[in-house]
Design an enzyme around this catalytic site. Structure first.
Site, PDB file in Angstrom:
ATOM      1  CE  LYS A  13      -7.209   5.926   2.625  1.00  0.00           C
ATOM      2  NZ  LYS A  13      -5.966   5.776   1.834  1.00  0.00           N
ATOM      3  CE1 TYR A  53      -4.060   1.317   4.558  1.00  0.00           C
ATOM      4  CE2 TYR A  53      -4.070   2.946   6.314  1.00  0.00           C
ATOM      5  CZ  TYR A  53      -4.505   2.512   5.071  1.00  0.00           C
ATOM      6  OH  TYR A  53      -5.405   3.274   4.351  1.00  0.00           O
ATOM      7  CG  ASN A 116      -5.504   7.399  -1.419  1.00  0.00           C
ATOM      8  OD1 ASN A 116      -5.802   7.468  -0.225  1.00  0.00           O
ATOM      9  ND2 ASN A 116      -4.936   6.337  -1.947  1.00  0.00           N
ATOM     10  CG  HIS A 119      -9.277   1.397   3.264  1.00  0.00           C
ATOM     11  ND1 HIS A 119      -8.066   0.846   2.920  1.00  0.00           N
ATOM     12  CD2 HIS A 119     -10.058   0.364   3.693  1.00  0.00           C
ATOM     13  CE1 HIS A 119      -8.109  -0.468   3.153  1.00  0.00           C
ATOM     14  NE2 HIS A 119      -9.298  -0.781   3.619  1.00  0.00           N
ATOM     15  CD  GLU A 130      -9.096  -3.925   5.114  1.00  0.00           C
ATOM     16  OE1 GLU A 130      -7.977  -3.957   4.587  1.00  0.00           O
ATOM     17  OE2 GLU A 130     -10.100  -3.470   4.529  1.00  0.00           O
TER      18      GLU A 130
HETATM   19  P1  DAT Z   1      -4.989   1.106  -1.555  1.00  0.00           P
HETATM   20  O1  DAT Z   1      -5.409   2.155  -0.553  1.00  0.00           O
HETATM   21  O2  DAT Z   1      -5.366   1.496  -2.951  1.00  0.00           O
HETATM   22  O3  DAT Z   1      -5.449  -0.269  -1.179  1.00  0.00           O
HETATM   23  P2  DAT Z   1      -2.340   0.310  -0.609  1.00  0.00           P
HETATM   24  O4  DAT Z   1      -3.063  -0.665   0.268  1.00  0.00           O
HETATM   25  O5  DAT Z   1      -1.248  -0.201  -1.473  1.00  0.00           O
HETATM   26  O6  DAT Z   1      -3.385   1.090  -1.566  1.00  0.00           O
HETATM   27  O7  DAT Z   1      -1.747   1.493   0.282  1.00  0.00           O
HETATM   28  C1  DAT Z   1      -2.481   2.019   1.347  1.00  0.00           C
HETATM   29  C2  DAT Z   1      -2.362   3.520   1.325  1.00  0.00           C
HETATM   30  O8  DAT Z   1      -0.999   3.887   1.492  1.00  0.00           O
HETATM   31  C3  DAT Z   1      -2.785   4.176   0.015  1.00  0.00           C
HETATM   32  O9  DAT Z   1      -4.182   4.371  -0.065  1.00  0.00           O
HETATM   33  C4  DAT Z   1      -2.026   5.458   0.062  1.00  0.00           C
HETATM   34  C5  DAT Z   1      -0.729   5.064   0.759  1.00  0.00           C
HETATM   35  N1  DAT Z   1       0.297   4.771  -0.262  1.00  0.00           N
HETATM   36  C6  DAT Z   1       0.383   3.686  -1.057  1.00  0.00           C
HETATM   37  N2  DAT Z   1       1.436   3.753  -1.878  1.00  0.00           N
HETATM   38  C7  DAT Z   1       2.043   4.932  -1.595  1.00  0.00           C
HETATM   39  C8  DAT Z   1       3.188   5.602  -2.087  1.00  0.00           C
HETATM   40  N3  DAT Z   1       3.936   5.056  -3.055  1.00  0.00           N
HETATM   41  N4  DAT Z   1       3.510   6.798  -1.557  1.00  0.00           N
HETATM   42  C9  DAT Z   1       2.767   7.354  -0.575  1.00  0.00           C
HETATM   43  N5  DAT Z   1       1.664   6.777  -0.052  1.00  0.00           N
HETATM   44  C10 DAT Z   1       1.315   5.585  -0.558  1.00  0.00           C
HETATM   45 MG    MG Z   2      -4.926  -1.464   0.410  1.00  0.00          MG
END
Ligand code: DAT
Ligand code: MG
Length: 155
Positions: A13, A53, A116, A119, A130
């Site tokens: 990212k 997303y 974080n 991805h 994807e």
């Molecule tokens: P991952 O990236 O672990 O697959 P995800 O698909 O649930 O997680 O979410 C995509 C991204 O969105 C994640 O990397 C960071 C952001 N995100 C997820 N939950 C969040 C939250 N509660 N608050 C802020 N950002 C969040």
């Molecule tokens: Mg995800």
């Protein structure tokens, strides 16, 4: 396709790029033994990221997620290997870095869920979706000389 050619989509990212963690993240996948089959650096458009997303579009953090992901270049990659989707997620750590164990990428290099750094696809089905979204006929086919030393029975 053999199980050894399972593929996942991994993206560094904008914060991972800006913080100089591209090499470190690639190194971890290389050292594990996974095979890189595509890589490119790009600034993703908001429209592209909204598709990537789309499952999260109802979440309150969706607008800030799209803003963050479009704030600078990302490094998009496809990695291949036995169990690479699941193992890739283990290597990344939990979504929230605070829940990620030391030794994982998020556990070692970041603090905030909204920054974080990396991805990874969460299932084979989402990996395929994807990969198709991010790469068009750009996957490279080649034999890895390491496969004979990584797998007891190479494909
Ligand atoms: P991952 O990236 O672990 O697959 P995800 O698909 O649930 O997680 O979410 C995509 C991204 O969105 C994640 O990397 C960071 C952001 N995100 C997820 N939950 C969040 C939250 N509660 N608050 C802020 N950002 C969040
Ligand atoms: Mg995800």
């Amino acid at each position: 396709m053999s199980a050894q050619t399972e593929r996942t989509f991994i993206a560094i990212k904008p914060d991972g790029v800006q913080r100089g963690l591209v090499g470190e993240i690639i190194k971890r996948f290389e050292m594990k033994g996974f095979k890189m089959v595509a890589m490119k650096m790009l600034c993703a458009t908001k429209e592209h990221l909204e598709k990537h997303y789309e499952d999260l579009k109802k979440k309150p953090f969706f607008p800030s997620l799209i803003k963050y992901m479009s704030s600078g270049p990302v490094v998009a990659m496809v990695w291949e290997g036995l169990g690479v989707v699941k193992t890739g997620r283990v290597m990344l750590g939990e979504t929230n870095p605070a829940d990620s164990k030391p030794g994982t990428i998020r556990g070692d290099f970041c603090i905030d869920v909204g920054r974080n750094i990396v991805h990874g696809s969460d299932s084979v089905a989402s990996a395929n979706k994807e990969i198709a979204l991010w790469f068009k006929d750009e996957l490279v086919e080649y034999n890895s000389c390491a496969s004979a030393w990584l797998y007891e029975a190479p494909a």
